[in-house]
Design a protein around this motif. Structure first.
Motif: not given
Ligand SMILES: O=C(CO)COP(=O)(O)O
Length: 261
Positions: A6-15, A46-47, A242-248
């Motif tokens: 499982l790869i989970a991207g935690n964006w935290k308080m971004n975007l 974020p919610f 996880s905020l960079k599409a290519d890298e994620f």
């Protein structure tokens, strides 16, 4: 038993929600459907972004899932600012992070709170990603294994084996979060193996062999391969990358065993 990474991207308080749509579209474009046989990929925005992400994922029948970064321990009522598990379930969330070190440290969440939130998630059919992890002082004192096992026990205290089978654990050493200082693959393996052994005692060894244990802390496309190559590490909880599409997308493909997209 084989556990699907499982790869989970935690964006935290971004975007914001516009940016969220753009990022999910780019990830979906960069990571063709064939990878999803070998890796589960989820984003944790974020919610305020979740409804937009839901619309995109459902509308375009994307194979990635999504979830939230926190959930209230309560069902409903006078809890200003909180979001309930049933609200997240209604939005089609699959996962919810509970007990992230930023919530434990900045919002004073202790194991009892994390346990209550874990129960709230399970009650609503959400998969909790229960976070544990030691600070630098504990690591330097060589007490990290015992500390993480203790945090795990406290965060899952009293759950039935059936419920333990439904959780995901994320081991995130606090000193490796957002610092660029990644734990070595053997550091990750050491704690994740101890977590699995403790899960065997909390539930049964058979259950423990099915639970996914993730590593988190400065994971990127360069280091993910070695980390998820460890026998007890079943994926990653990824922050900044996880905020960079290519890298994620690339690191998800690596967790799937390749080839690179
Ligand atoms: O806290 C994390 C994920 O939950 C890790 O964050 P970074 O990947 O930015 O270190």
């Amino acid at each position: 038993m084989a556990r699907k990474p499982l790869i989970a991207g935690n964006w935290k308080m971004n975007l914001n929600h516009f940016e969220a749509i753009a990022l999910v579209q780019k990830i979906a474009f960069s990571l063709p459907d064939k990878y999803f046989d070998k890796v589960d990929v989820t984003v944790l925005p974020p919610f305020t972004d979740i409804r937009s992400v839901q619309t995109l994922v459902e509308g375009d029948k994307l194979l990635l899932t999504y979830g939230a970064q926190d959930v209230s321990a309560h069902d409903s009522g006078a809890f200003t600012g909180e979001i309930s598990g049933s609200m997240l379930a209604k939005l089609g969330c699959t996962f919810v992070v509970v007990g992230h070190s930023e919530r434990r440290t900045l919002h004073g969440e202790d194991n009892d709170t994390v346990l209550a939130k874990t129960k709230a998630a399970l009650k609503n059919g959400l998969t909790p990603i229960v976070c544990i992890g030691e600070g630098l002082n504990i690591r330097e004192a060589g007490e990290h294994v015992a500390y993480n096992v203790e945090q795990l026990r406290g965060s899952l205290a009293g759950l039935s084996a059936e419920d333990v089978a439904k959780v995901v654990i994320a081991y995130e050493p606090v000193w490796a979060i957002g610092t660029g200082r990644v734990a070595s693959a053997s550091d990750a393996q050491e704690v994740c193996a101890a977590v699995r052994a403790a899960l065997g005692e909390l539930a049964t060894p058979a259950v423990a062999s099915t639970v996914r244990v993730l590593y988190g802390g400065s994971v990127n496309a360069k280091n993910v391969g070695e980390i998820v190559g460890q026998s007890d590490v079943d994926g990653a909880l990824v922050g900044g990358a996880s905020l960079k599409a290519d890298e994620f997308a690339t690191l998800s493909a690596i967790a799937a065993g390749g080839p690179l997209p």
